[in-house]
Design a protein around this motif. Structure first.
Motif, PDB file in Angstrom:
ATOM      1  N   SER A 102     -11.507  46.113 115.337  1.00 16.91           N
ATOM      2  CA  SER A 102     -11.488  45.418 114.046  1.00 16.91           C
ATOM      3  C   SER A 102     -12.723  44.545 113.921  1.00 16.91           C
ATOM      4  N   GLU A 144      -3.383  49.839 103.396  1.00 17.70           N
ATOM      5  CA  GLU A 144      -4.606  49.793 102.592  1.00 17.70           C
ATOM      6  C   GLU A 144      -4.477  48.808 101.423  1.00 17.70           C
ATOM      7  N   THR A 146      -4.801  44.535 100.845  1.00 14.27           N
ATOM      8  CA  THR A 146      -5.144  43.257 101.455  1.00 14.27           C
ATOM      9  C   THR A 146      -4.565  42.108 100.643  1.00 14.27           C
ATOM     10  N   SER A 152     -11.660  40.405 102.731  1.00 10.90           N
ATOM     11  CA  SER A 152     -11.847  41.825 103.029  1.00 10.90           C
ATOM     12  C   SER A 152     -13.236  42.305 102.617  1.00 10.90           C
ATOM     13  N   PHE A 156     -15.118  44.267 105.484  1.00 14.29           N
ATOM     14  CA  PHE A 156     -14.852  45.704 105.443  1.00 14.29           C
ATOM     15  C   PHE A 156     -15.588  46.372 104.284  1.00 14.29           C
ATOM     16  N   ASN A 160      -8.657  48.844 103.564  1.00 13.39           N
ATOM     17  CA  ASN A 160      -8.229  48.049 104.710  1.00 13.39           C
ATOM     18  C   ASN A 160      -6.950  47.300 104.354  1.00 13.39           C
ATOM     19  N   ASP A 161      -6.323  46.728 105.371  1.00 13.24           N
ATOM     20  CA  ASP A 161      -5.078  45.976 105.147  1.00 13.24           C
ATOM     21  C   ASP A 161      -5.281  44.469 105.279  1.00 13.24           C
ATOM     22  N   VAL A 164      -7.462  45.261 109.505  1.00 12.36           N
ATOM     23  CA  VAL A 164      -7.969  46.480 110.141  1.00 12.36           C
ATOM     24  C   VAL A 164      -8.359  47.482 109.048  1.00 12.36           C
ATOM     25  N   ALA A 165      -9.544  48.054 109.180  1.00 16.47           N
ATOM     26  CA  ALA A 165      -9.970  49.093 108.243  1.00 16.47           C
ATOM     27  C   ALA A 165      -9.197  50.379 108.518  1.00 16.47           C
ATOM     28  N   ARG A 168     -10.600  52.691 111.047  1.00 15.82           N
ATOM     29  CA  ARG A 168     -10.499  52.293 112.449  1.00 15.82           C
ATOM     30  C   ARG A 168      -9.095  52.474 113.015  1.00 15.82           C
ATOM     31  N   HIS A 184      -1.343  44.154 106.152  1.00 13.65           N
ATOM     32  CA  HIS A 184      -1.174  44.105 107.607  1.00 13.65           C
ATOM     33  C   HIS A 184       0.086  43.353 108.040  1.00 13.65           C
TER      34      HIS A 184
END
Length: 211
Positions: A102, A144, A146, A152, A156, A160-161, A164-165, A168, A184
């Motif tokens: 991350s 996905e 945020t 973000s 990123f 992403n959340d 974490v993208a 990844r 996330h």
């Protein structure tokens, strides 16, 4: 009966997976929702500490033992399987795992104060951390959405959340991968994520059918 070992993420506790635990038990799985000191040791050491309890639980089952993890808990599960693979290992579903690291962990690891705050395991979450091969049935559900769009944008480039993208959460060797519009911290409580986890445990693939 099959069983599921649940592993929370960095700085969290088993309470963050209580909803998932109840969901699994209602669908006939035995569960073990393990606490561990996520900020006090590297991932490999955390796995070593948990191994005896995982072994006892796995051996108590007359079916397979699966893993359901959130965030860094996925890396702990991976290390556990590499260290001492249960003879009755079933499948693993990881929710928002930083399999490829991350960018936020990279930032934290470069700041001494933040690095001390988050603990030694933060180095295992960086984008440069080494990963072994995926040699067990693994499905990943990425988030996905945020909760902090500005943050973000700083860290990123793609979906992403917030931590974490999506890109990844992918590595070669995955049995299946799915992205959902969830953040996330909330993905372990998301009904669709949990429905898909059960589908993977039962069929080795996520369901693309509407619930």
């Amino acid at each position: 009966m099959d069983g599921v070992i649940l592993l929370h993420g960095l700085g969290r506790s088993p309470a963050s997976l209580w909803g998932a635990q109840a969901y699994l038990e209602m669908r006939g799985f035995a569960t073990l929702n393990l606490p561990y000191p996520s900020r006090r040791a590297p991932v490999d050491e955390l796995a070593a500490r948990l191994a005896p309890r995982v072994r006892v639980f796995a051996e108590s089952l007359d079916g397979d033992v699966h893993f359901l993890t959130h965030s860094m808990g996925g890396l702990v599960a991976w290390a556990l399987i590499a260290r001492e693979r249960p003879r009755n290992l079933g499948k693993a579903v990881m929710l928002a795992p930083p399999l490829g690291g991350s960018e936020i962990a990279d930032f934290i690891a470069e700041k001494p104060f933040l690095k001390r705050l988050f603990g030694p395991a933060i180095l295992d979450l960086t984008c440069s951390a080494q990963r072994g091969p995926i040699d067990f049935p693994l499905g990943v559900i990425a988030g996905e959405k945020t909760l902090n769009p500005l943050l973000s944008l700083l860290f990123f480039r793609g979906p992403n959340d917030g931590k974490v993208a999506v890109e990844r959460t992918r590595l070669p060797g995955l049995a299946d991968h799915l992205s959902l519009r969830v953040s996330h911290p909330l993905i372990p409580w998301d009904g669709e994520a949990l429905r898909q986890a059960v589908a993977f445990f039962r069929n080795g693939a996520f369901s693309r059918a509407t619930a």
